[in-house]
Design an enzyme around this catalytic site. Structure first.
Site, PDB file in Angstrom:
ATOM      1  N   GLY A  59       1.035  -0.881   0.278  1.00 22.62           N
ATOM      2  CA  GLY A  59      -0.123   0.173  -0.163  1.00 22.62           C
ATOM      3  C   GLY A  59       0.406   1.541   0.283  1.00 22.62           C
ATOM      4  O   GLY A  59       1.633   1.585  -0.888  1.00 22.62           O
ATOM      5  N   GLU A  60       0.634   2.516   1.048  1.00 26.69           N
ATOM      6  CA  GLU A  60       1.573   3.008   0.926  1.00 26.69           C
ATOM      7  C   GLU A  60       1.886   3.364   2.435  1.00 26.69           C
ATOM      8  O   GLU A  60       1.247   3.305   3.859  1.00 26.69           O
ATOM      9  CB  GLU A  60       0.802   4.637   0.673  1.00 26.69           C
ATOM     10  N   SER A  61       3.102   2.986   2.652  1.00 23.85           N
ATOM     11  CA  SER A  61       3.808   3.358   3.768  1.00 23.85           C
ATOM     12  C   SER A  61       4.293   4.379   5.084  1.00 23.85           C
ATOM     13  O   SER A  61       3.584   4.305   5.955  1.00 23.85           O
ATOM     14  CB  SER A  61       4.936   2.859   3.980  1.00 23.85           C
TER      15      SER A  61
ATOM     16  N   GLU B 111       0.469 -11.601  -2.731  1.00 27.36           N
ATOM     17  CA  GLU B 111      -0.774 -11.274  -2.017  1.00 27.36           C
ATOM     18  C   GLU B 111      -1.311 -11.021  -3.795  1.00 27.36           C
ATOM     19  O   GLU B 111      -2.810 -11.420  -4.002  1.00 27.36           O
ATOM     20  CB  GLU B 111      -1.148 -10.293  -1.278  1.00 27.36           C
TER      21      GLU B 111
ATOM     22  N   HIS C   3       4.226  -8.120  -4.212  1.00 28.29           N
ATOM     23  CA  HIS C   3       3.479  -9.229  -3.887  1.00 28.29           C
ATOM     24  C   HIS C   3       3.271  -9.940  -4.043  1.00 28.29           C
ATOM     25  O   HIS C   3       2.329  -9.945  -4.799  1.00 28.29           O
ATOM     26  CB  HIS C   3       1.914  -7.662  -4.894  1.00 28.29           C
TER      27      HIS C   3
ATOM     28  N   ILE D 275       4.961  -2.623  -7.355  1.00 27.11           N
ATOM     29  CA  ILE D 275       4.298  -2.091  -7.734  1.00 27.11           C
ATOM     30  C   ILE D 275       4.657  -0.627  -7.040  1.00 27.11           C
ATOM     31  O   ILE D 275       5.822  -0.995  -5.903  1.00 27.11           O
ATOM     32  CB  ILE D 275       2.809  -2.031  -7.528  1.00 27.11           C
ATOM     33  N   ARG D 276       6.231  -0.301  -7.344  1.00 20.44           N
ATOM     34  CA  ARG D 276       6.760   1.060  -6.968  1.00 20.44           C
ATOM     35  C   ARG D 276       7.663   0.618  -5.912  1.00 20.44           C
ATOM     36  O   ARG D 276       7.415   1.039  -4.854  1.00 20.44           O
ATOM     37  CB  ARG D 276       5.495   2.218  -6.745  1.00 20.44           C
TER      38      ARG D 276
ATOM     39  N   ARG E 161      12.834   3.774  -1.248  1.00 18.60           N
ATOM     40  CA  ARG E 161      11.337   3.684  -1.570  1.00 18.60           C
ATOM     41  C   ARG E 161      11.467   4.096  -3.352  1.00 18.60           C
ATOM     42  O   ARG E 161      12.119   4.713  -3.466  1.00 18.60           O
ATOM     43  CB  ARG E 161      11.010   4.952  -0.690  1.00 18.60           C
TER      44      ARG E 161
ATOM     45  N   CYS F 130       6.249  -5.399  -0.002  1.00 18.15           N
ATOM     46  CA  CYS F 130       6.493  -3.561  -0.626  1.00 18.15           C
ATOM     47  C   CYS F 130       6.726  -2.997   0.231  1.00 18.15           C
ATOM     48  O   CYS F 130       6.972  -2.876   1.375  1.00 18.15           O
ATOM     49  CB  CYS F 130       5.264  -3.799  -1.309  1.00 18.15           C
TER      50      CYS F 130
HETATM   51  N1  GLN Z   1       5.830   2.866  -2.885  1.00 17.50           N
HETATM   52  C1  GLN Z   1       5.229   2.244  -2.215  1.00 17.50           C
HETATM   53  C2  GLN Z   1       5.593   3.235  -0.989  1.00 17.50           C
HETATM   54  O1  GLN Z   1       6.665   3.656  -0.349  1.00 17.50           O
HETATM   55  C3  GLN Z   1       5.132   1.336  -1.571  1.00 17.50           C
HETATM   56  C4  GLN Z   1       4.231   0.652  -3.023  1.00 17.50           C
HETATM   57  C5  GLN Z   1       3.888  -0.975  -2.239  1.00 17.50           C
HETATM   58  O2  GLN Z   1       3.181  -1.164  -1.891  1.00 17.50           O
HETATM   59  N2  GLN Z   1       3.538  -1.565  -4.042  1.00 17.50           N
HETATM   60  O3  GLN Z   1       5.201   2.808   0.558  1.00 17.50           O
END
Ligand code: GLN
Length: 195
Positions: free
Chosen positions: A50-52, A176, A174, A138-139, A110, A81
């Site tokens: 997700g977004e840390s 999942e 991921h 993903i990113r 990141r 991630c």
């Molecule tokens: N770029 C996201 C972050 O910095 C991580 C991306 C992800 O969990 N797919 O949290």
């Protein structure tokens, strides 16, 4: 305790539903974790993608402290991630207010894959899962440094993408988001007592 029976999934933001579904597919009970008290009933914990920055902000201080205490007591933890970023001891170019949980002796960068290939799927090979399996990035973060106790379980393009320290597991991708359940199976097989 040997195998975890109830596995918590941090459910504040990100793809926690996919982790809960993956646990169901492994015939393991998944429990959404939002408050420190939710941790009491679980034997292991997953920190999702997700977004840390958002997850770190939404975690109440009591929950952070409980995760750190339970992890120090031997509870297995897996971060995928953004979850891997939360597990790090240090975040390169994170936000100044983004304090990681410091569960593993890794330093991460990141969004390290750059814009062109910031999301991709690759085959990742690891003895932990037997034959190579699909991995969705993903990113994703990259590991900038790791301590001597941190084992590399898989690499991709010269970067460690699966790391293990005792019963703590950090994946840059991921598992999942694919139908392949071997990383979850590997995680739930980790011994709750080992450090
Ligand atoms: N770029 C996201 C972050 O910095 C991580 C991306 C992800 O969990 N797919 O949290």
């Amino acid at each position: 305790m040997t195998r975890p029976r109830r596995v918590g999934v941090l459910a504040l933001q990100g793809d926690f539903r996919e982790h809960l579904a993956a646990l169901r597919a492994c015939e393991v009970e998944g429990v959404p974790v939002r408050l420190a008290s939710d941790l009491d009933g679980v034997d292991a914990l997953i920190l999702p993608g997700g977004e840390s920055t958002t997850m770190a902000r939404l975690m109440e201080p009591g929950l952070k402290a409980s995760i750190q205490r339970r992890s120090a007591d031997g509870m297995p933890v897996m971060g995928t991630c953004a979850g891997m970023i939360l597990m790090a001891r240090d975040i390169k170019d994170g936000r100044p207010d983004q304090e990681p949980l410091k569960l593993m002796d890794i330093s991460v960068r990141r969004n390290a894959y750059g814009r062109q290939i910031d999301s991709f799927e690759a085959e990742v090979e690891s003895q932990a899962i037997g034959a190579p399996g699909p991995a969705v990035f993903i990113r994703a973060p990259q590991v900038a440094e790791r301590g001597p106790d941190v084992e590399e379980l898989a690499s991709h393009g010269g970067h460690a993408v699966a790391l293990k320290q005792g019963n703590r597991l950090a994946l840059a991708f991921h598992p999942e988001l694919t139908p392949d359940r071997r990383w979850h199976q590997y995680f739930v097989s980790l011994d709750g007592e080992s450090r």
